[in-house]
Write a protein that holds these residues in place. Sequence first.
Motif, PDB file in Angstrom:
ATOM      1  N   THR A 236       0.828  -1.196   0.000  1.00 55.49           N
ATOM      2  CA  THR A 236       0.000   0.000   0.000  1.00 55.49           C
ATOM      3  C   THR A 236       0.867   1.252   0.000  1.00 55.49           C
ATOM      4  O   THR A 236       1.637   1.482   0.927  1.00 55.49           O
ATOM      5  N   GLN A 237       0.719   2.033  -1.055  1.00 56.76           N
ATOM      6  CA  GLN A 237       1.479   3.284  -1.166  1.00 56.76           C
ATOM      7  C   GLN A 237       0.803   4.369  -0.329  1.00 56.76           C
ATOM      8  O   GLN A 237      -0.424   4.398  -0.236  1.00 56.76           O
ATOM      9  N   PRO A 238       1.599   5.269   0.252  1.00 57.58           N
ATOM     10  CA  PRO A 238       1.005   6.368   1.022  1.00 57.58           C
ATOM     11  C   PRO A 238       0.494   7.443   0.070  1.00 57.58           C
ATOM     12  O   PRO A 238       1.085   8.513  -0.047  1.00 57.58           O
ATOM     13  N   ALA A 239      -0.613   7.137  -0.601  1.00 59.87           N
ATOM     14  CA  ALA A 239      -1.086   7.970  -1.710  1.00 59.87           C
ATOM     15  C   ALA A 239      -1.413   9.399  -1.283  1.00 59.87           C
ATOM     16  O   ALA A 239      -0.972  10.362  -1.915  1.00 59.87           O
ATOM     17  N   PHE A 240      -2.194   9.537  -0.225  1.00 59.49           N
ATOM     18  CA  PHE A 240      -2.576  10.870   0.257  1.00 59.49           C
ATOM     19  C   PHE A 240      -1.318  11.673   0.590  1.00 59.49           C
ATOM     20  O   PHE A 240      -1.182  12.829   0.180  1.00 59.49           O
ATOM     21  N   GLU A 241      -0.395  11.049   1.295  1.00 60.30           N
ATOM     22  CA  GLU A 241       0.832  11.726   1.727  1.00 60.30           C
ATOM     23  C   GLU A 241       1.704  12.108   0.536  1.00 60.30           C
ATOM     24  O   GLU A 241       2.356  13.153   0.552  1.00 60.30           O
ATOM     25  N   ILE A 242       1.738  11.259  -0.496  1.00 59.50           N
ATOM     26  CA  ILE A 242       2.524  11.578  -1.692  1.00 59.50           C
ATOM     27  C   ILE A 242       1.961  12.831  -2.358  1.00 59.50           C
ATOM     28  O   ILE A 242       2.707  13.760  -2.705  1.00 59.50           O
ATOM     29  N   GLY A 243       0.627  12.891  -2.479  1.00 57.16           N
ATOM     30  CA  GLY A 243       0.003  14.075  -3.061  1.00 57.16           C
ATOM     31  C   GLY A 243       0.280  15.314  -2.225  1.00 57.16           C
ATOM     32  O   GLY A 243       0.641  16.373  -2.751  1.00 57.16           O
ATOM     33  N   LYS A 244       0.136  15.165  -0.914  1.00 52.93           N
ATOM     34  CA  LYS A 244       0.307  16.288   0.003  1.00 52.93           C
ATOM     35  C   LYS A 244       1.744  16.817  -0.074  1.00 52.93           C
ATOM     36  O   LYS A 244       1.973  18.018  -0.219  1.00 52.93           O
ATOM     37  N   SER A 245       2.685  15.907  -0.011  1.00 55.71           N
ATOM     38  CA  SER A 245       4.087  16.297  -0.022  1.00 55.71           C
ATOM     39  C   SER A 245       4.468  16.946  -1.348  1.00 55.71           C
ATOM     40  O   SER A 245       5.192  17.957  -1.386  1.00 55.71           O
ATOM     41  N   ALA A 246       3.969  16.400  -2.461  1.00 52.05           N
ATOM     42  CA  ALA A 246       4.272  16.978  -3.777  1.00 52.05           C
ATOM     43  C   ALA A 246       3.724  18.399  -3.870  1.00 52.05           C
ATOM     44  O   ALA A 246       4.395  19.308  -4.379  1.00 52.05           O
ATOM     45  N   ALA A 247       2.517  18.597  -3.354  1.00 50.97           N
ATOM     46  CA  ALA A 247       1.916  19.940  -3.374  1.00 50.97           C
ATOM     47  C   ALA A 247       2.733  20.893  -2.500  1.00 50.97           C
ATOM     48  O   ALA A 247       2.948  22.056  -2.868  1.00 50.97           O
TER      49      ALA A 247
END
Lengths: 339, 339
Positions: free
Chosen positions: A294-305
Motif C-alpha cells: 500500500t502506497q502512502p497515496a494521500f501523503e505523496i500528493g500532500k508532499s508533492a503539493a
Amino acid sequence: MSKLTIKTLAKELGLSIATVSKALKDSHEISTETKKKVLAMAEQLNYVPNPYASSLRKQKSKTIAVILPEVADNFFSLAINGIQAVAVQKNYHVLIYLSHESFEIEKAVVNHCYSGRVDGVLISISSETTNAEHIQKLQSENIPVVFFDREFESLEAPKVITNDYESGYLSAKLLLEKGCKHPVFLSTSLSLSICSKRAAGFAAALSDTGLQTNNYQYVVDCTGTQEMIFDQVKDLLQKHKEIDGIVASVERLAMQIYMVSLSGHINIPKDLKVVAFSTLETAPILNPSLTTITQPAFEIGKSAAEVLFTMIEKKKHSIMADTTVILPSTLIERDSTAV
Amino acid sequence: MSKLTIKTLAKELGLSIATVSKALKDSHEISTETKKKVLAMAEQLNYVPNPYASSLRKQKSKTIAVILPEVADNFFSLAINGIQAVAVQKNYHVLIYLSHESFEIEKAVVNHCYSGRVDGVLISISSETTNAEHIQKLQSENIPVVFFDREFESLEAPKVITNDYESGYLSAKLLLEKGCKHPVFLSTSLSLSICSKRAAGFAAALSDTGLQTNNYQYVVDCTGTQEMIFDQVKDLLQKHKEIDGIVASVERLAMQIYMVSLSGHINIPKDLKVVAFSTLETAPILNPSLTTITQPAFEIGKSAAEVLFTMIEKKKHSIMADTTVILPSTLIERDSTAV
C-alpha cells in the motif's frame, strides 16, 4: 461573458475608475466608507472581475494543475485529496487534467498550462511517455513542475515517490517464503520507472534466494482495457500452469487476476498467491482478502503539493530541482498469500 | 510566464505584427511561404500565445469545467471518462474541480468559472448544497450549465440523471422477495434529490407490499468520514438486531457495511442482505459478491457533455432548459442477497 465592466461600475457610482479599482483591491488609499459603497454596488450589479484581464495584470493565476493518467485508480483519487488539502490552505484552485495514459493527450494538456494559466504543475506521467520535451518546455517557461509517483527519471525536477525497488523486492520475498516456485511479476509498462523499479526489486529477490530463473520469463507485460487485461492474464495462466504466485504492479491488474480466477476455478491462495501494489479500499473485503503493497497515496500528493508551493512562493525553482522525497509503502499480508 | 511576445517575433522576422498575427491564425491573406517562415521561427523561439490575451480576443476558452463531489467514488471516475470522450472529439479541454461535498468549496469553484475562463459547466452538486444561487449566477452570465446525476431539482437547467425512484423501489422489492422483514435504507444526505428519490421509491415498495413500517425508522441518514460511517453502521446494527436487509444509497456506505460485518461476525447474506447503488468494479469479487443497482455512469457523463456542447455550439441555452435525459440503472443480483 460578463458584460459589466469596472467602467460601468464607476459610472454607476459616480466615482473614477481608478478609485473603484483600488477600492475593489482593498487599497489603503481609499476610505472604508467608499470601499463599502463600491462593494455593495458590485454585489448588487453582480460584478465579476475578468479573470483573464486580472491575471494579465497580476501575473498570478492562483491555480495549479494536476496532470495524471486516470482517476479510476484509487491511488490517484487519494493523491488528489492530498494535493487539494494543501491547495485549500493556500487558497489555490486545483485543475485536474487526465491523460488517459496517452502521450498525445498529455502533451496537449501540458500545452494548456502555459503562459499564466497556472502557477505550477504536478504531474504523474502516462505509461506511453518516453520523452520529456513537453515538460522541459514548461520548465523553460519558468513554470515549476513536480513529479509525483510516476516520475521521468532523467529529468531534473523535484520528485515525490515511494520505495518501489524495495517494495518489489519485499513482494517477491513474501511469495517465495509462502512456498511459490514460479512467481511472476505482472508489469503494466516497463517504460514507467515505478514499474521497472518494482520489477527490478522483484528480480533481485528471486536471484538472492537462488531461484532458477533462466528457464522462465518472470516479468510479463500486461496492458490495455480491462477486457484485454483479462484475456492476457487468462492466457498466461492457461499456458503456464506452473505459475503459483503473481505480483500485480498496479491495482487494475489485481482485479483482473481475481476475475480470471473466478471464471476459471483457480483457487486463490491455494493454486495461486497474489500480491498487489494497491490502495484499494475493498482489499480487506475481497474474496479472498488481498495482500497489498500500500502506497502512502494521500501523503505523496500532500508532499508533492508542498514542494510545489515552496517553489511558487520562493520563486527559486532551480534549488529544488534535486529534491527527491521518498515515502515508504507498507506490505499488508492478507488471505491471498496465506499458506 | 512567457516573455516572448508577438512583437519580438515580428521584429526577429522583420515583418509587421499584423502579418505575424495573421500568419499564426492561418489567415488566407498571408502567403504559404510567409506562414511557414513565421511558424518555423515561432517554434525555434518557443513562442507560446498568451491564452489570456487570446481568450480576451476570441471570447472562447475551448475549455469546459466539471464540478463534482469526489473522484474516489467509481461512479464519478466513470462519468468523467464519458465526459472526456466527448470533449476530446470536440477538441476541448476538461477542467475537473472537486467540491469534496462542501458547499463552500463548490461556491468557490463555481466563482472560478466566470468570465471566459470556461465555455460551459457540468455539475453534480455536493451533499451540502441546498441553494442554487451560485449556479443561477453562472446562467445569468450566459455560461451554459448541465446537471449530471446529482441535480438541483427546482433549478431550470438540462439534467442527465438515472431512474432513482424506480431503482429505490426495485431494491426494496428485492429485499422483501428474499424474505427480509426489517429492511432499511441507508441515506447519505436526504437534501440530495438522488437520495430522497431512492428513499421515496424504497418506502413506496414497503408500503405497496403492506409491510408494517410505522413501528420502525426505515430510512437512516449516515454521513461523514469512512470511520464515522463505520461507527454509525455498527451502532445501528447493534441497537437494531431486527434489521435483516440494507440498501446502501451510495458506494462507500456499502464498503463500511461489509467492514462492520467482517468485524462483528455478521454473516452476509444469512444475517443481513445487502444491495448497493454502486458501479464498483470489485462488486463481483467481494466476499460475498455484492448485489448492485448499477448506474450507467459513463453514459451519463457522455450524454451530459453532449447536451452541454449543443448549448455551447447553438448558443441557445434557454430552449434546452427543460431537457431531462433519464438513463436507466440495472439491478444485478449477486450473493449478498442470496437466500
